[in-house]
Design a protein around this motif. Sequence first.
Motif, PDB file in Angstrom:
ATOM      1  N   TYR A 170       3.997  -7.454   4.800  1.00 45.97           N
ATOM      2  CA  TYR A 170       3.743  -7.378   3.367  1.00 45.97           C
ATOM      3  C   TYR A 170       4.440  -8.530   2.626  1.00 45.97           C
ATOM      4  O   TYR A 170       5.326  -9.187   3.166  1.00 45.97           O
ATOM      5  N   LEU A 171       4.016  -8.745   1.383  1.00 46.96           N
ATOM      6  CA  LEU A 171       4.573  -9.822   0.567  1.00 46.96           C
ATOM      7  C   LEU A 171       6.044  -9.553   0.266  1.00 46.96           C
ATOM      8  O   LEU A 171       6.401  -8.505  -0.287  1.00 46.96           O
ATOM      9  N   ALA A 172       6.883 -10.530   0.633  1.00 43.91           N
ATOM     10  CA  ALA A 172       8.337 -10.333   0.528  1.00 43.91           C
ATOM     11  C   ALA A 172       8.786 -10.144  -0.912  1.00 43.91           C
ATOM     12  O   ALA A 172       9.704  -9.363  -1.183  1.00 43.91           O
ATOM     13  N   SER A 173       8.161 -10.849  -1.858  1.00 48.51           N
ATOM     14  CA  SER A 173       8.603 -10.757  -3.253  1.00 48.51           C
ATOM     15  C   SER A 173       8.452  -9.338  -3.788  1.00 48.51           C
ATOM     16  O   SER A 173       9.319  -8.833  -4.508  1.00 48.51           O
ATOM     17  N   ARG A 174       7.367  -8.684  -3.422  1.00 48.87           N
ATOM     18  CA  ARG A 174       7.134  -7.323  -3.926  1.00 48.87           C
ATOM     19  C   ARG A 174       8.037  -6.308  -3.227  1.00 48.87           C
ATOM     20  O   ARG A 174       8.494  -5.354  -3.855  1.00 48.87           O
ATOM     21  N   LEU A 175       8.287  -6.529  -1.951  1.00 43.72           N
ATOM     22  CA  LEU A 175       9.253  -5.679  -1.256  1.00 43.72           C
ATOM     23  C   LEU A 175      10.633  -5.845  -1.878  1.00 43.72           C
ATOM     24  O   LEU A 175      11.378  -4.880  -2.062  1.00 43.72           O
ATOM     25  N   GLY A 176      10.988  -7.111  -2.194  1.00 41.90           N
ATOM     26  CA  GLY A 176      12.297  -7.389  -2.766  1.00 41.90           C
ATOM     27  C   GLY A 176      12.508  -6.705  -4.094  1.00 41.90           C
ATOM     28  O   GLY A 176      13.576  -6.170  -4.378  1.00 41.90           O
ATOM     29  N   VAL A 177      11.470  -6.702  -4.935  1.00 37.76           N
ATOM     30  CA  VAL A 177      11.587  -6.035  -6.231  1.00 37.76           C
ATOM     31  C   VAL A 177      11.814  -4.534  -6.034  1.00 37.76           C
ATOM     32  O   VAL A 177      12.658  -3.919  -6.695  1.00 37.76           O
ATOM     33  N   LEU A 178      11.073  -3.919  -5.109  1.00 37.46           N
ATOM     34  CA  LEU A 178      11.253  -2.491  -4.849  1.00 37.46           C
ATOM     35  C   LEU A 178      12.653  -2.175  -4.318  1.00 37.46           C
ATOM     36  O   LEU A 178      13.201  -1.108  -4.593  1.00 37.46           O
ATOM     37  N   SER A 179      13.242  -3.122  -3.566  1.00 32.14           N
ATOM     38  CA  SER A 179      14.557  -2.862  -2.972  1.00 32.14           C
ATOM     39  C   SER A 179      15.630  -2.664  -4.041  1.00 32.14           C
ATOM     40  O   SER A 179      16.677  -2.069  -3.763  1.00 32.14           O
ATOM     41  N   PHE A 180      15.374  -3.120  -5.263  1.00 33.73           N
ATOM     42  CA  PHE A 180      16.380  -2.971  -6.313  1.00 33.73           C
ATOM     43  C   PHE A 180      16.383  -1.588  -6.947  1.00 33.73           C
ATOM     44  O   PHE A 180      17.107  -1.331  -7.911  1.00 33.73           O
ATOM     45  N   LEU A 181      15.590  -0.680  -6.373  1.00 31.04           N
ATOM     46  CA  LEU A 181      15.764   0.730  -6.695  1.00 31.04           C
ATOM     47  C   LEU A 181      17.034   1.279  -6.043  1.00 31.04           C
ATOM     48  O   LEU A 181      17.542   2.314  -6.458  1.00 31.04           O
ATOM     49  N   THR A 182      17.526   0.584  -5.009  1.00 30.49           N
ATOM     50  CA  THR A 182      18.700   1.056  -4.274  1.00 30.49           C
ATOM     51  C   THR A 182      19.903   1.312  -5.183  1.00 30.49           C
ATOM     52  O   THR A 182      20.512   2.388  -5.112  1.00 30.49           O
ATOM     53  N   ASP A 215       0.849  -1.181   0.000  1.00 28.33           N
ATOM     54  CA  ASP A 215       0.000   0.000   0.000  1.00 28.33           C
ATOM     55  C   ASP A 215       0.894   1.244   0.000  1.00 28.33           C
ATOM     56  O   ASP A 215       2.118   1.143  -0.133  1.00 28.33           O
ATOM     57  N   VAL A 216       0.273   2.400   0.136  1.00 26.37           N
ATOM     58  CA  VAL A 216       1.032   3.655   0.071  1.00 26.37           C
ATOM     59  C   VAL A 216       2.083   3.719   1.178  1.00 26.37           C
ATOM     60  O   VAL A 216       3.215   4.163   0.958  1.00 26.37           O
ATOM     61  N   THR A 217       1.745   3.253   2.371  1.00 26.22           N
ATOM     62  CA  THR A 217       2.696   3.269   3.491  1.00 26.22           C
ATOM     63  C   THR A 217       3.918   2.416   3.185  1.00 26.22           C
ATOM     64  O   THR A 217       5.064   2.846   3.385  1.00 26.22           O
ATOM     65  N   ALA A 218       3.677   1.201   2.691  1.00 31.85           N
ATOM     66  CA  ALA A 218       4.783   0.297   2.395  1.00 31.85           C
ATOM     67  C   ALA A 218       5.688   0.858   1.300  1.00 31.85           C
ATOM     68  O   ALA A 218       6.917   0.815   1.411  1.00 31.85           O
ATOM     69  N   VAL A 219       5.082   1.366   0.238  1.00 35.41           N
ATOM     70  CA  VAL A 219       5.878   1.918  -0.869  1.00 35.41           C
ATOM     71  C   VAL A 219       6.691   3.118  -0.395  1.00 35.41           C
ATOM     72  O   VAL A 219       7.879   3.263  -0.724  1.00 35.41           O
ATOM     73  N   SER A 220       6.073   3.978   0.406  1.00 35.48           N
ATOM     74  CA  SER A 220       6.783   5.160   0.914  1.00 35.48           C
ATOM     75  C   SER A 220       7.968   4.756   1.789  1.00 35.48           C
ATOM     76  O   SER A 220       9.074   5.303   1.656  1.00 35.48           O
ATOM     77  N   LEU A 221       7.745   3.794   2.694  1.00 34.02           N
ATOM     78  CA  LEU A 221       8.829   3.334   3.564  1.00 34.02           C
ATOM     79  C   LEU A 221       9.930   2.650   2.753  1.00 34.02           C
ATOM     80  O   LEU A 221      11.119   2.824   3.035  1.00 34.02           O
ATOM     81  N   MET A 222       9.551   1.878   1.730  1.00 34.57           N
ATOM     82  CA  MET A 222      10.556   1.202   0.907  1.00 34.57           C
ATOM     83  C   MET A 222      11.393   2.213   0.135  1.00 34.57           C
ATOM     84  O   MET A 222      12.614   2.047   0.000  1.00 34.57           O
ATOM     85  N   LEU A 223      10.775   3.259  -0.388  1.00 32.44           N
ATOM     86  CA  LEU A 223      11.545   4.297  -1.085  1.00 32.44           C
ATOM     87  C   LEU A 223      12.527   4.962  -0.124  1.00 32.44           C
ATOM     88  O   LEU A 223      13.685   5.229  -0.480  1.00 32.44           O
ATOM     89  N   LEU A 224      12.078   5.216   1.111  1.00 34.67           N
ATOM     90  CA  LEU A 224      12.957   5.794   2.122  1.00 34.67           C
ATOM     91  C   LEU A 224      14.111   4.851   2.443  1.00 34.67           C
ATOM     92  O   LEU A 224      15.282   5.279   2.555  1.00 34.67           O
ATOM     93  N   LEU A 225      13.815   3.559   2.570  1.00 35.83           N
ATOM     94  CA  LEU A 225      14.863   2.580   2.852  1.00 35.83           C
ATOM     95  C   LEU A 225      15.861   2.492   1.699  1.00 35.83           C
ATOM     96  O   LEU A 225      17.068   2.404   1.918  1.00 35.83           O
ATOM     97  N   CYS A 226      15.363   2.508   0.473  1.00 33.25           N
ATOM     98  CA  CYS A 226      16.264   2.415  -0.683  1.00 33.25           C
ATOM     99  C   CYS A 226      17.227   3.597  -0.732  1.00 33.25           C
ATOM    100  O   CYS A 226      18.422   3.424  -1.014  1.00 33.25           O
ATOM    101  N   VAL A 227      16.722   4.792  -0.468  1.00 29.18           N
ATOM    102  CA  VAL A 227      17.605   5.967  -0.434  1.00 29.18           C
ATOM    103  C   VAL A 227      18.615   5.823   0.706  1.00 29.18           C
ATOM    104  O   VAL A 227      19.805   6.115   0.539  1.00 29.18           O
TER     105      VAL A 227
END
Length: 304
Positions: A246-258, A8-20
Amino acid sequence: MDSRKALDVTAVSLMLLLCVTWSMQQIALKATEPDFSPVLQIALRSGIGALLVALLMLWRRERLTVSDGIWIPGCLAGALFALEFLLVGEAVQHTSAGHVVVFVYTAPVFAALGLHWKLPNERLAPLQWLGIGLAFAGIAVAFLRGARTDTALAGMLWGDFLALLAGAAWGATTVLVRTTALSSLPATQTLLYQLLTGFVLLLPVALLAGYTRFNPTPLVWLSLGFQSIVVCFASFLIWFALLRRYLASRLGVLSFLTPLFAVALGVWLLSEPIEPGFIAGALLALGGIVLVSGHGWIAALLKR
């Protein structure tokens, strides 16, 4: 049934923050390298991070599990953690921060190969084998970008190779955690094993190898605080909390923005050059890694 939910929006926002945040690790090491030896900085941040995790466990009244020999894989995970960041500390002295992050993030490829060998239920699907092929093709392109033999390029290629070995060490850590009793431990305990063992091993290495450069400038203190509190403590706890919800696979894909953030920030903050050959190889490698890590999600999308 898996109770974890889609992003959701919270997860995506936190993941973007983590990637940075994660992309800034190597930027900070590179920026402070003239005044603060990277290996010494990594050793100290591991020690401070371990202390913070231990205090959190004490506050939660959580004890570190050492029974049934679980401390053995715990210490082995810490040794691999120390090896990974020793290689990272060496790599940033020879190549750009962006290069280091891209090569370190090949870890899922090595982890997938190791888990394919060790766990029957982790056998690689055809889509993942395609991803592994793309990833290694991208690594080859990234290395072959510099067929010249001048000294500066040779040093950069050596740094890239060390960063690739760091990615392999990270992948081996993942395999160890997944295939031993560490998989049943709370995340705080696994993290404490890694940080504490990393500190115990890396500090003597830094001292014996002469990596003792420390000029206490404001930037050095800012980097050490950022690495210790934000990266080693807060970011990993947020990451583990996200994995529980949250689903680990989708979090994992987002982490490759790092790696993408790391290359962009390296250009912006450190004036690192962008080489077309490296960018082409990096995009190939990252595309392959996304296929390896997010194959379940991608396969579901294709079925729809």
